[in-house]
Design an enzyme around this catalytic site. Sequence first.
Site, PDB file in Angstrom:
ATOM      1  N   CYS A  86       6.265   0.335  -7.430  1.00 17.08           N
ATOM      2  CA  CYS A  86       5.536   0.859  -8.590  1.00 17.08           C
ATOM      3  C   CYS A  86       5.843  -0.057  -9.777  1.00 17.08           C
ATOM      4  O   CYS A  86       6.328  -1.174  -9.594  1.00 17.08           O
ATOM      5  CB  CYS A  86       5.875   2.324  -8.859  1.00 17.08           C
ATOM      6  SG  CYS A  86       7.594   2.626  -9.295  1.00 17.08           S
ATOM      7  N   ASN A 101      10.032   1.228 -10.951  1.00 14.79           N
ATOM      8  CA  ASN A 101      10.981   1.608  -9.876  1.00 14.79           C
ATOM      9  C   ASN A 101      11.975   2.684 -10.317  1.00 14.79           C
ATOM     10  O   ASN A 101      13.119   2.720  -9.861  1.00 14.79           O
ATOM     11  CB  ASN A 101      11.723   0.376  -9.312  1.00 14.79           C
ATOM     12  CG  ASN A 101      12.452   0.627  -7.987  1.00 14.79           C
ATOM     13  OD1 ASN A 101      13.485   0.025  -7.718  1.00 14.79           O
ATOM     14  ND2 ASN A 101      11.933   1.483  -7.141  1.00 14.79           N
ATOM     15  N   CYS A 160      10.353   6.062 -11.226  1.00 15.33           N
ATOM     16  CA  CYS A 160       9.660   7.350 -11.029  1.00 15.33           C
ATOM     17  C   CYS A 160       9.037   7.466  -9.641  1.00 15.33           C
ATOM     18  O   CYS A 160       9.507   8.205  -8.786  1.00 15.33           O
ATOM     19  CB  CYS A 160       8.577   7.560 -12.090  1.00 15.33           C
ATOM     20  SG  CYS A 160       9.219   7.629 -13.776  1.00 15.33           S
ATOM     21  N   ARG A 161       7.947   6.719  -9.380  1.00  9.82           N
ATOM     22  CA  ARG A 161       7.151   6.954  -8.170  1.00  9.82           C
ATOM     23  C   ARG A 161       7.706   6.292  -6.917  1.00  9.82           C
ATOM     24  O   ARG A 161       7.810   6.937  -5.867  1.00  9.82           O
ATOM     25  CB  ARG A 161       5.705   6.469  -8.399  1.00  9.82           C
ATOM     26  CG  ARG A 161       4.969   7.265  -9.448  1.00  9.82           C
ATOM     27  CD  ARG A 161       3.712   6.557  -9.915  1.00  9.82           C
ATOM     28  NE  ARG A 161       4.015   5.325 -10.626  1.00  9.82           N
ATOM     29  CZ  ARG A 161       3.127   4.449 -11.049  1.00  9.82           C
ATOM     30  NH1 ARG A 161       1.842   4.664 -10.805  1.00  9.82           N
ATOM     31  NH2 ARG A 161       3.501   3.375 -11.706  1.00  9.82           N
ATOM     32  N   SER A 162       8.035   4.989  -6.992  1.00  9.68           N
ATOM     33  CA  SER A 162       8.453   4.331  -5.740  1.00  9.68           C
ATOM     34  C   SER A 162       9.821   4.798  -5.241  1.00  9.68           C
ATOM     35  O   SER A 162      10.002   4.911  -4.018  1.00  9.68           O
ATOM     36  CB  SER A 162       8.361   2.806  -5.833  1.00  9.68           C
ATOM     37  OG  SER A 162       9.199   2.269  -6.815  1.00  9.68           O
ATOM     38  N   ASP A 213       1.091   7.857 -12.997  1.00  8.92           N
ATOM     39  CA  ASP A 213       2.443   7.528 -13.434  1.00  8.92           C
ATOM     40  C   ASP A 213       3.044   8.689 -14.233  1.00  8.92           C
ATOM     41  O   ASP A 213       2.652   8.925 -15.376  1.00  8.92           O
ATOM     42  CB  ASP A 213       2.401   6.252 -14.286  1.00  8.92           C
ATOM     43  CG  ASP A 213       3.785   5.655 -14.450  1.00  8.92           C
ATOM     44  OD1 ASP A 213       4.771   6.405 -14.274  1.00  8.92           O
ATOM     45  OD2 ASP A 213       3.877   4.456 -14.746  1.00  8.92           O
TER      46      ASP A 213
END
Length: 153
Positions: free
Chosen positions: A8, A11, A13-15, A123
């Site tokens: 993401c 690195n 939050c999402r990934s 995001d």
Amino acid sequence: MTHVLFVCLGNICRSPMAEAVFRHLVEKEGLADQISIDSCGIGGWHAGERPHNGTQKVLTQKGISHDTLRARQIKRQDFSDYDYIVCMDEENLSELNRMAPSGKKVYRLLDFAPDAMEQNVEDPYYTGRFEYVYELVQAGCQGLLDEIKAKKG
Ligand code: 4NP
């Protein structure tokens, strides 16, 4: 061995959420010795940091461990080390396609969740919707695991 890298922007939050969720699914299926998993960010601003509090909170709520996650930035070598480079949104995708060696396929996580209502994992650093992002990440990770299992036969 199949090597999977989630990417993401930051690195945090999402990934890392995808890394933790995917590892949880892989361990449940007893495939931990066959699939390696990591995550990274296109940017390096948060290198060395633990995930965002919102990501930690939702993972804890779901009983998914996240203690060892630390942010890092993507590097050129990743494009040869990983079979599946899986990003979160179309912005990530166009950036990664600029960096990737020609012929290297880069995926979006929701490519593996054709029934999802979205193509991009928004995001939550900006939207704050960590619970909704978790639902999307869970669907994409399950679809990705199903694809890898089908390929392994
Ligand atoms: P992520 O969210 O890409 O899901 O980790 C972000 C985290 C940090 C920033 C942007 C997005 N940032 O600009 O610092």
